[in-house]
Design a protein around this motif. Structure first.
Motif, PDB file in Angstrom:
ATOM      1  N   ALA A 153      10.087   7.310  -4.781  1.00  0.00           N
ATOM      2  CA  ALA A 153      10.240   6.097  -3.982  1.00  0.00           C
ATOM      3  C   ALA A 153       9.836   6.343  -2.526  1.00  0.00           C
ATOM      4  N   ARG A 154      10.267   7.484  -1.975  1.00  0.00           N
ATOM      5  CA  ARG A 154       9.897   7.792  -0.588  1.00  0.00           C
ATOM      6  C   ARG A 154       8.395   7.981  -0.445  1.00  0.00           C
ATOM      7  N   HIS A 155       7.797   8.728  -1.362  1.00  0.00           N
ATOM      8  CA  HIS A 155       6.359   8.978  -1.241  1.00  0.00           C
ATOM      9  C   HIS A 155       5.560   7.698  -1.482  1.00  0.00           C
ATOM     10  N   ALA A 156       5.988   6.893  -2.460  1.00  0.00           N
ATOM     11  CA  ALA A 156       5.314   5.619  -2.702  1.00  0.00           C
ATOM     12  C   ALA A 156       5.389   4.730  -1.470  1.00  0.00           C
ATOM     13  N   GLY A 157       6.514   4.744  -0.766  1.00  0.00           N
ATOM     14  CA  GLY A 157       6.630   3.959   0.460  1.00  0.00           C
ATOM     15  C   GLY A 157       5.640   4.400   1.516  1.00  0.00           C
ATOM     16  N   SER A 158       5.422   5.703   1.609  1.00  0.00           N
ATOM     17  CA  SER A 158       4.445   6.223   2.564  1.00  0.00           C
ATOM     18  C   SER A 158       3.032   5.772   2.217  1.00  0.00           C
ATOM     19  N   LEU A 159       2.665   5.915   0.941  1.00  0.00           N
ATOM     20  CA  LEU A 159       1.322   5.499   0.511  1.00  0.00           C
ATOM     21  C   LEU A 159       1.136   3.996   0.697  1.00  0.00           C
ATOM     22  N   ASP A 160       2.162   3.239   0.360  1.00  0.00           N
ATOM     23  CA  ASP A 160       2.097   1.789   0.485  1.00  0.00           C
ATOM     24  C   ASP A 160       1.838   1.383   1.939  1.00  0.00           C
ATOM     25  N   MET A 161       2.583   1.960   2.848  1.00  0.00           N
ATOM     26  CA  MET A 161       2.411   1.639   4.263  1.00  0.00           C
ATOM     27  C   MET A 161       1.010   2.008   4.749  1.00  0.00           C
ATOM     28  N   GLY A 162       0.529   3.177   4.340  1.00  0.00           N
ATOM     29  CA  GLY A 162      -0.798   3.599   4.763  1.00  0.00           C
ATOM     30  C   GLY A 162      -1.894   2.678   4.266  1.00  0.00           C
ATOM     31  N   ALA A 163      -1.801   2.266   2.996  1.00  0.00           N
ATOM     32  CA  ALA A 163      -2.829   1.390   2.439  1.00  0.00           C
ATOM     33  C   ALA A 163      -2.819   0.022   3.098  1.00  0.00           C
ATOM     34  N   ARG A 164      -1.640  -0.491   3.408  1.00  0.00           N
ATOM     35  CA  ARG A 164      -1.556  -1.784   4.088  1.00  0.00           C
ATOM     36  C   ARG A 164      -2.244  -1.734   5.456  1.00  0.00           C
ATOM     37  N   LEU A 165      -2.008  -0.656   6.172  1.00  0.00           N
ATOM     38  CA  LEU A 165      -2.663  -0.497   7.463  1.00  0.00           C
ATOM     39  C   LEU A 165      -4.180  -0.371   7.299  1.00  0.00           C
ATOM     40  N   ALA A 166      -4.601   0.259   6.207  1.00  0.00           N
ATOM     41  CA  ALA A 166      -6.029   0.514   5.999  1.00  0.00           C
ATOM     42  C   ALA A 166      -6.810  -0.746   5.683  1.00  0.00           C
ATOM     43  N   VAL A 167      -6.171  -1.747   5.078  1.00  0.00           N
ATOM     44  CA  VAL A 167      -6.897  -2.970   4.716  1.00  0.00           C
ATOM     45  C   VAL A 167      -6.455  -4.170   5.551  1.00  0.00           C
ATOM     46  N   GLY A 168      -5.497  -3.973   6.435  1.00  0.00           N
ATOM     47  CA  GLY A 168      -4.929  -5.097   7.171  1.00  0.00           C
ATOM     48  C   GLY A 168      -5.892  -5.794   8.105  1.00  0.00           C
TER      49      GLY A 168
END
Length: 244
Positions: A179-194
């Motif tokens: 859950a912690r690692h998925a949260g990190s990846l999720d945040m990074g991807a959102r920033l990458a396509v935002g």
């Protein structure tokens, strides 16, 4: 640096336990098949939208009998309900695919046919494999840029991480670590396509209701896919595919 960027390092002391739990999970969890072919279809209605579903096992419809019962069919249902339009759809993906797999093996075929709406569903396997945030976000942005270049007027919806903390089949500490690692990846991807025009990153899902999961307690059931499709459009209110 944000704490999320250290999630892989934080997992190292737990590595022996995590490896054991992951092996047991793979051994004990039923492996469900992909949705039956064909992975193309249509829903009748005026001026049909061209839909592409691209990604991992959820693009492959694992947990549903057919793609009509999975994301393509239920997204087409939502399009008909919301905008009274038909849909022609196709799904491309593979059980176990990471963002790197999709970029290397499937994005070319996905981009080769014009579409009006694409749903990219990706990330769970990157989290399970503890891929780095930098690698995952780079691949997600590259996939989305390729789709945007192929169909510049289309909308691209990006559905990222499930809520691993709500997966009852995952033992601790594996559940919390994922859950912690998925949260990190999720945040990074959102920033990458935002910053990309025509792209919407769908929020993390609401609590899973009874019946959401298929018999493996991991993939969505037909009901799960139906609720997911509804949530996708509820989370992107700016989309307008009405007839003008």
């Amino acid at each position: 640096m944000k704490p999320f960027q250290f999630t892989r390092l934080a997992a190292l002391p737990l590595a022996p336990v995590l490896v054991t739990q992951a092996r047991q999970l793979r051994r004990d969890t039923p492996r469900l098949p992909d949705a039956a072919l064909p992975w193309t279809g249509s829903r009748p209605g005026p001026d049909p939208l061209r839909l592409l579903v691209l990604g991992d096992s959820t693009a492959a419809g694992v947990g549903a009998e057919t793609q009509d019962d999975a994301l393509p069919g239920w997204i087409a249902h939502e399009i008909a309900e919301r905008w009274q339009r038909g849909t022609t759809w196709r799904a491309i993906g593979e059980n176990g695919a990471t963002a790197k797999h999709v970029l290397d093996r499937f994005v070319g075929a996905a981009a080769s046919v014009p579409f009006d709406l694409a749903l990219l569903t990706i990330g769970a396997n990157d989290a399970l494999g503890l891929r780095s945030r930098a690698a995952f976000t780079r691949d997600v942005r590259a996939i989305v840029l390729a789709l945007r270049a192929a169909s510049p007027d289309a909308a691209v919806l990006v559905s990222l991480m499930p809520r691993f903390d709500r997966f009852a089949l995952l033992p601790e500490p594996l559940r919390a670590t994922l859950a912690r690692h998925a949260g990190s990846l999720d945040m990074g991807a959102r920033l990458a396509v935002g910053d990309l025009e025509g792209v919407v990153a769908i929020p993390t899902p609401p609590p899973y209701v009874e019946g959401f999961f298929a018999s493996d307690d991991f993939h969505p059931s037909s009901l799960g896919y139906r609720l997911w499709a509804r949530f996708v459009f509820d989370s992107a209110p700016g989309l307008d595919f009405g007839l003008h």
